[in-house]
Design a protein around this motif. Structure first.
Motif, PDB file in Angstrom:
ATOM      1  N   VAL A 118       0.846  41.752   7.949  1.00 47.71           N
ATOM      2  CA  VAL A 118       1.282  40.721   7.020  1.00 47.71           C
ATOM      3  C   VAL A 118       2.016  41.323   5.822  1.00 47.71           C
ATOM      4  CG1 VAL A 118      -0.711  40.477   5.449  1.00 47.71           C
ATOM      5  CG2 VAL A 118       0.540  38.436   6.209  1.00 47.71           C
ATOM      6  N   LEU A 119       1.724  42.572   5.488  1.00 48.60           N
ATOM      7  CA  LEU A 119       2.459  43.219   4.397  1.00 48.60           C
ATOM      8  C   LEU A 119       3.935  43.386   4.737  1.00 48.60           C
ATOM      9  CD1 LEU A 119       0.023  46.008   3.105  1.00 48.60           C
ATOM     10  CD2 LEU A 119       0.650  43.870   1.962  1.00 48.60           C
ATOM     11  N   ASP A 120       4.253  43.432   6.022  1.00 44.88           N
ATOM     12  CA  ASP A 120       5.648  43.578   6.433  1.00 44.88           C
ATOM     13  C   ASP A 120       6.319  42.254   6.777  1.00 44.88           C
ATOM     14  OD1 ASP A 120       5.826  46.362   6.090  1.00 44.88           O
ATOM     15  OD2 ASP A 120       4.798  46.707   7.991  1.00 44.88           O
ATOM     16  N   VAL A 121       5.584  41.146   6.655  1.00 46.94           N
ATOM     17  CA  VAL A 121       6.202  39.827   6.769  1.00 46.94           C
ATOM     18  C   VAL A 121       6.989  39.573   5.482  1.00 46.94           C
ATOM     19  CG1 VAL A 121       5.734  37.343   6.780  1.00 46.94           C
ATOM     20  CG2 VAL A 121       4.476  38.870   8.327  1.00 46.94           C
ATOM     21  N   PRO A 122       8.273  39.261   5.560  1.00 48.48           N
ATOM     22  CA  PRO A 122       9.050  39.031   4.331  1.00 48.48           C
ATOM     23  C   PRO A 122       8.441  37.939   3.464  1.00 48.48           C
ATOM     24  CG  PRO A 122      10.518  39.251   6.221  1.00 48.48           C
ATOM     25  CD  PRO A 122       9.115  39.182   6.773  1.00 48.48           C
ATOM     26  N   MET A 123       8.555  38.120   2.180  1.00 52.61           N
ATOM     27  CA  MET A 123       7.968  37.187   1.225  1.00 52.61           C
ATOM     28  C   MET A 123       8.833  35.939   1.067  1.00 52.61           C
ATOM     29  SD  MET A 123       6.779  39.899  -1.735  1.00 52.61           S
ATOM     30  CE  MET A 123       6.006  38.641  -2.754  1.00 52.61           C
ATOM     31  N   TYR A 124       8.226  34.896   0.528  1.00 51.74           N
ATOM     32  CA  TYR A 124       8.941  33.702   0.092  1.00 51.74           C
ATOM     33  C   TYR A 124       8.988  33.616  -1.437  1.00 51.74           C
ATOM     34  CZ  TYR A 124       8.875  31.390   4.732  1.00 51.74           C
ATOM     35  OH  TYR A 124       9.057  31.039   6.046  1.00 51.74           O
ATOM     36  N   PHE A 125       7.824  33.764  -2.080  1.00 53.64           N
ATOM     37  CA  PHE A 125       7.739  33.468  -3.509  1.00 53.64           C
ATOM     38  C   PHE A 125       6.513  34.156  -4.098  1.00 53.64           C
ATOM     39  CE2 PHE A 125       5.616  30.084  -1.097  1.00 53.64           C
ATOM     40  CZ  PHE A 125       4.340  30.207  -1.581  1.00 53.64           C
ATOM     41  N   VAL A 126       6.458  34.167  -5.427  1.00 57.87           N
ATOM     42  CA  VAL A 126       5.220  34.418  -6.160  1.00 57.87           C
ATOM     43  C   VAL A 126       5.105  33.319  -7.216  1.00 57.87           C
ATOM     44  CG1 VAL A 126       5.145  36.907  -5.774  1.00 57.87           C
ATOM     45  CG2 VAL A 126       6.343  36.015  -7.773  1.00 57.87           C
ATOM     46  N   SER A 127       3.897  33.074  -7.643  1.00 50.31           N
ATOM     47  CA  SER A 127       3.648  32.023  -8.625  1.00 50.31           C
ATOM     48  C   SER A 127       3.147  32.639  -9.922  1.00 50.31           C
ATOM     49  CB  SER A 127       2.601  31.038  -8.079  1.00 50.31           C
ATOM     50  OG  SER A 127       2.295  30.054  -9.047  1.00 50.31           O
ATOM     51  N   ARG A 128       3.750  32.238 -11.039  1.00 48.90           N
ATOM     52  CA  ARG A 128       3.325  32.673 -12.357  1.00 48.90           C
ATOM     53  C   ARG A 128       3.377  31.486 -13.316  1.00 48.90           C
ATOM     54  NH1 ARG A 128       1.991  36.318  -9.750  1.00 48.90           N
ATOM     55  NH2 ARG A 128       2.195  38.572 -10.094  1.00 48.90           N
ATOM     56  N   ASP A 129       2.265  31.273 -14.006  1.00 49.54           N
ATOM     57  CA  ASP A 129       2.186  30.205 -15.008  1.00 49.54           C
ATOM     58  C   ASP A 129       2.581  28.850 -14.432  1.00 49.54           C
ATOM     59  OD1 ASP A 129       1.453  32.097 -16.997  1.00 49.54           O
ATOM     60  OD2 ASP A 129       3.569  32.601 -17.290  1.00 49.54           O
ATOM     61  N   GLY A 130       2.149  28.613 -13.182  1.00 43.40           N
ATOM     62  CA  GLY A 130       2.404  27.332 -12.556  1.00 43.40           C
ATOM     63  C   GLY A 130       3.811  27.148 -12.027  1.00 43.40           C
ATOM     64  N   TYR A 156       7.088  28.737  -9.513  1.00 41.37           N
ATOM     65  CA  TYR A 156       7.389  29.605  -8.379  1.00 41.37           C
ATOM     66  C   TYR A 156       8.638  30.437  -8.662  1.00 41.37           C
ATOM     67  CZ  TYR A 156       3.939  27.191  -5.536  1.00 41.37           C
ATOM     68  OH  TYR A 156       2.763  26.696  -5.035  1.00 41.37           O
ATOM     69  N   ILE A 157       8.532  31.716  -8.358  1.00 40.22           N
ATOM     70  CA  ILE A 157       9.640  32.658  -8.492  1.00 40.22           C
ATOM     71  C   ILE A 157      10.144  32.985  -7.094  1.00 40.22           C
ATOM     72  CG2 ILE A 157      10.301  34.982  -9.241  1.00 40.22           C
ATOM     73  CD1 ILE A 157       7.958  34.765 -11.294  1.00 40.22           C
ATOM     74  N   ASP A 158      11.425  32.838  -6.879  1.00 38.41           N
ATOM     75  CA  ASP A 158      12.028  33.086  -5.576  1.00 38.41           C
ATOM     76  C   ASP A 158      12.020  34.585  -5.281  1.00 38.41           C
ATOM     77  OD1 ASP A 158      13.584  33.330  -3.308  1.00 38.41           O
ATOM     78  OD2 ASP A 158      15.129  31.941  -3.989  1.00 38.41           O
ATOM     79  N   ALA A 159      11.186  34.982  -4.321  1.00 40.17           N
ATOM     80  CA  ALA A 159      11.128  36.375  -3.873  1.00 40.17           C
ATOM     81  C   ALA A 159      11.475  36.462  -2.397  1.00 40.17           C
ATOM     82  CB  ALA A 159       9.739  36.947  -4.128  1.00 40.17           C
ATOM     83  N   SER A 160      12.238  35.476  -1.902  1.00 39.00           N
ATOM     84  CA  SER A 160      12.500  35.391  -0.472  1.00 39.00           C
ATOM     85  C   SER A 160      13.188  36.655   0.042  1.00 39.00           C
ATOM     86  CB  SER A 160      13.356  34.170  -0.166  1.00 39.00           C
ATOM     87  OG  SER A 160      14.537  34.156  -0.938  1.00 39.00           O
ATOM     88  N   GLY A 161      12.621  37.178   1.130  1.00 36.80           N
ATOM     89  CA  GLY A 161      13.148  38.385   1.751  1.00 36.80           C
ATOM     90  C   GLY A 161      12.615  39.673   1.167  1.00 36.80           C
ATOM     91  N   CYS A 162      11.900  39.603   0.057  1.00 39.13           N
ATOM     92  CA  CYS A 162      11.333  40.826  -0.539  1.00 39.13           C
ATOM     93  C   CYS A 162      10.180  41.338   0.316  1.00 39.13           C
ATOM     94  CB  CYS A 162      10.839  40.547  -1.955  1.00 39.13           C
ATOM     95  SG  CYS A 162      12.142  40.264  -3.158  1.00 39.13           S
ATOM     96  N   SER A 163       9.844  42.604   0.129  1.00 38.37           N
ATOM     97  CA  SER A 163       8.765  43.246   0.866  1.00 38.37           C
ATOM     98  C   SER A 163       7.526  43.363  -0.001  1.00 38.37           C
ATOM     99  CB  SER A 163       9.203  44.641   1.333  1.00 38.37           C
ATOM    100  OG  SER A 163       8.086  45.413   1.729  1.00 38.37           O
ATOM    101  N   PHE A 164       6.421  42.790   0.471  1.00 37.27           N
ATOM    102  CA  PHE A 164       5.164  42.924  -0.265  1.00 37.27           C
ATOM    103  C   PHE A 164       4.725  44.387  -0.281  1.00 37.27           C
ATOM    104  CE2 PHE A 164       1.931  39.893  -1.923  1.00 37.27           C
ATOM    105  CZ  PHE A 164       1.008  40.818  -2.402  1.00 37.27           C
ATOM    106  N   ARG A 165       4.967  45.085   0.821  1.00 37.13           N
ATOM    107  CA  ARG A 165       4.570  46.493   0.882  1.00 37.13           C
ATOM    108  C   ARG A 165       5.315  47.313  -0.175  1.00 37.13           C
ATOM    109  NH1 ARG A 165       2.018  49.314   4.751  1.00 37.13           N
ATOM    110  NH2 ARG A 165       2.341  47.696   6.336  1.00 37.13           N
ATOM    111  N   LYS A 166       6.625  47.092  -0.296  1.00 35.05           N
ATOM    112  CA  LYS A 166       7.399  47.818  -1.309  1.00 35.05           C
ATOM    113  C   LYS A 166       6.938  47.446  -2.711  1.00 35.05           C
ATOM    114  CE  LYS A 166      11.626  48.484   1.385  1.00 35.05           C
ATOM    115  NZ  LYS A 166      13.082  48.168   1.494  1.00 35.05           N
ATOM    116  N   TRP A 167       6.591  46.182  -2.901  1.00 32.22           N
ATOM    117  CA  TRP A 167       6.077  45.746  -4.198  1.00 32.22           C
ATOM    118  C   TRP A 167       4.806  46.511  -4.546  1.00 32.22           C
ATOM    119  CZ3 TRP A 167       3.786  40.248  -5.337  1.00 32.22           C
ATOM    120  CH2 TRP A 167       3.765  40.019  -6.730  1.00 32.22           C
ATOM    121  N   LEU A 168       3.896  46.628  -3.579  1.00 35.83           N
ATOM    122  CA  LEU A 168       2.666  47.386  -3.817  1.00 35.83           C
ATOM    123  C   LEU A 168       2.958  48.845  -4.135  1.00 35.83           C
ATOM    124  CD1 LEU A 168       0.103  46.207  -1.103  1.00 35.83           C
ATOM    125  CD2 LEU A 168       0.075  45.720  -3.535  1.00 35.83           C
TER     126      LEU A 168
END
Length: 458
Positions: free
Chosen positions: A268-280, A282-294
């Motif tokens: 699942v870490l290599d499934v491309p991201m859609y978004f992250v949520s901050r302060d209610g 949504y931030i568009d993170a589509s196509g980003c890598s959760f693994r690279k973020w970590l």
């Protein structure tokens, strides 16, 4: 897709935290429950005096999906908002554990409470339908549980005011040709089941993932597209063949004997991201890598943001394999359909997976064929249904599997075996829902799909 929940803002410091998110689902057999989720299309009832087109999909507002939610909101149902838009309901008091949510085109979903028996599942579904009918009939609306929108083209479908869907709407055409159809024109019924430990989870994953195409064939209920047949029994399942294959289907990894919580995390870490949520928001993170973020690698959408446990929990919900692992296992291979079929699907999986002795027998049966056979079956059943090619015949497999499901239900000693009656009829050679409706379309309905909205509505 579920409503936003309370996010865990704890920073991710090590991989063990991610594994622990899944491990929290382990429960002793005495605590195993049954969760059923089901979706349905709204439509304008014929005979409305305000000029709305009969059978057309209702918008969010006015006199649409938002008004239905507003009518139900109250003591037992707390509103869930995206900005100023009411986009869901969270059950409390007598409805605690349940929720309403909106799919992208206004398909209304009930996420049922974790329940002890299939009798409870049936009662919950009946009460939900009564509640929805009471609210929707005031607005001249009805609801149709069906696998694929049978009449309207994609551009006729409305979009709900949920921020995450705006992000997905832009991203989907980049990764498949049918993702927007998945979002706007499909409805499913899903069964959520528990596991005792990692080994139990892995066995249930192998069995249920292999048999998911069989479930697709048995419960196929979407033979119409834009008012006509197109040769498919499950257009919903056809759509999933080209939606976003990096996050969907039957990953071969899941079949392996060493499959584990950690291996699912890796996948699942290599499934491309859609978004992250901050302060209610949504931030568009589509196509980003959760693994690279970590790993601290720069990705412009995520720069300056620290990944949290809540981000990972959100990310899990954006992976769409045919069986999804969270803190339970989600069976995701069936079309929405008639109420007795949707309860029957819960009965099918409970019987196969919740009696340990039966589960061992089912795994032996499944292992008679290589995993590749089941992966090919997934490609074939959307069109051929129960007539898809399978060694020895798919109907023969169905009879054996449904017999084992009945065995498993009888072992529970809860008088639940009768919920399999409509499934037995199909396994014995009777028509599935798609074949039943297509016969009416080609016969009594004279090639007109519109009577379906009366005959199959809740």
């Amino acid at each position: 897709m579920s409503n936003p929940g309370t996010s865990n803002s704890s920073p991710i410091e090590n991989r063990a935290q991610l594994v622990e998110v899944l491990e929290r689902g382990c429960k002793p057999k005495s605590e195993w429950k049954i969760g059923t989720e089901h979706e349905k299309f709204g439509f304008v009832l014929p005979g409305q005096a305000d000029g709305r087109e009969p059978l057309s999909p209702p918008p969010y507002a006015p006199q649409g999906i938002g008004a239905i939610l507003k009518d139900i909101e109250g003591d037992d149902w707390a509103g869930v908002y995206d900005g100023d838009a009411l986009i869901g309901l969270a059950g409390r008091n007598a409805q605690k554990g349940r929720s309403f949510s909106l799919e992208p085109a206004g398909q209304l979903e009930l996420s049922g409470a974790p329940l002890v028996s299939l009798h409870d599942t049936q009662k919950e579904m009946e009460e939900h339908f009564d509640l929805v009918k009471s609210a929707s009939s005031k607005l001249g609306l009805g609801f149709l549980p069906f696998g694929f929108q049978p009449l309207w083209p994609r551009d006729a479908m409305p979009w709900m005011p949920k921020s995450r869907y705006g992000i997905m709407r832009k991203y989907m055409p980049k990764v498949g040709t049918l993702g927007l159809d998945m979002m706007t024109r499909t409805c499913t019924v899903q069964v959520n089941l528990d596991f005792s430990d990692e080994a139990d989870m892995a066995r249930k994953m192998r069995v249920s993932l292999a048999l998911q195409p069989l479930a697709t064939a048995i419960f196929a209920n979407s033979p119409f597209v834009e008012g006509k047949t197109n040769g498919y029994q499950s257009n919903r399942a056809r759509i999933w063949l080209d939606t976003d294959n990096e996050r969907a289907g039957q990953p071969f990894l899941f079949f392996q004997e060493d499959f584990s919580f950690e291996k699912y995390v890796d996948w699942v870490l290599d499934v491309p991201m859609y978004f992250v949520s901050r302060d209610g928001k949504y931030i568009d993170a589509s196509g980003c890598s959760f693994r690279k973020w970590l790993n601290g690698e720069s990705q412009s959408a995520l720069d300056g943001l620290i990944p949290t446990i809540g981000d990972f929990e959100d990310h899990i919900t954006t992976a769409f394999p045919d069986v999804r692992l969270k803190q339970f296992l989600e069976m995701r291979g069936a079309d929405a359909g008639r109420p007795e079929m949707m309860v029957g699907q819960s009965a099918f999986w409970v019987g196969l997976l919740y009696d340990p002795a039966t589960l061992v027998e089912v795994e032996k049966l499944v292992k008679e064929q290589p995993w590749e056979v089941y992966q090919q079956l997934r490609s074939d059943v959307p069109q051929k249904g129960m007539h898809a090619d399978f060694p020895g015949g798919l109907k023969a497999l169905a009879k054996r599997v449904v017999a084992l499901a009945e065995q498993g239900l009888r072992a529970r000693v809860r008088n639940e075996a009768s919920f399999l009656d409509p499934i037995h009829l199909i396994a014995d050679g009777g028509p599935n829902q798609a074949e039943y409706w297509r016969a009416l379309y080609e016969g009594a309905w004279g090639g007109n799909v519109k009577p379906l909205f009366k005959e199959a509505s809740i």
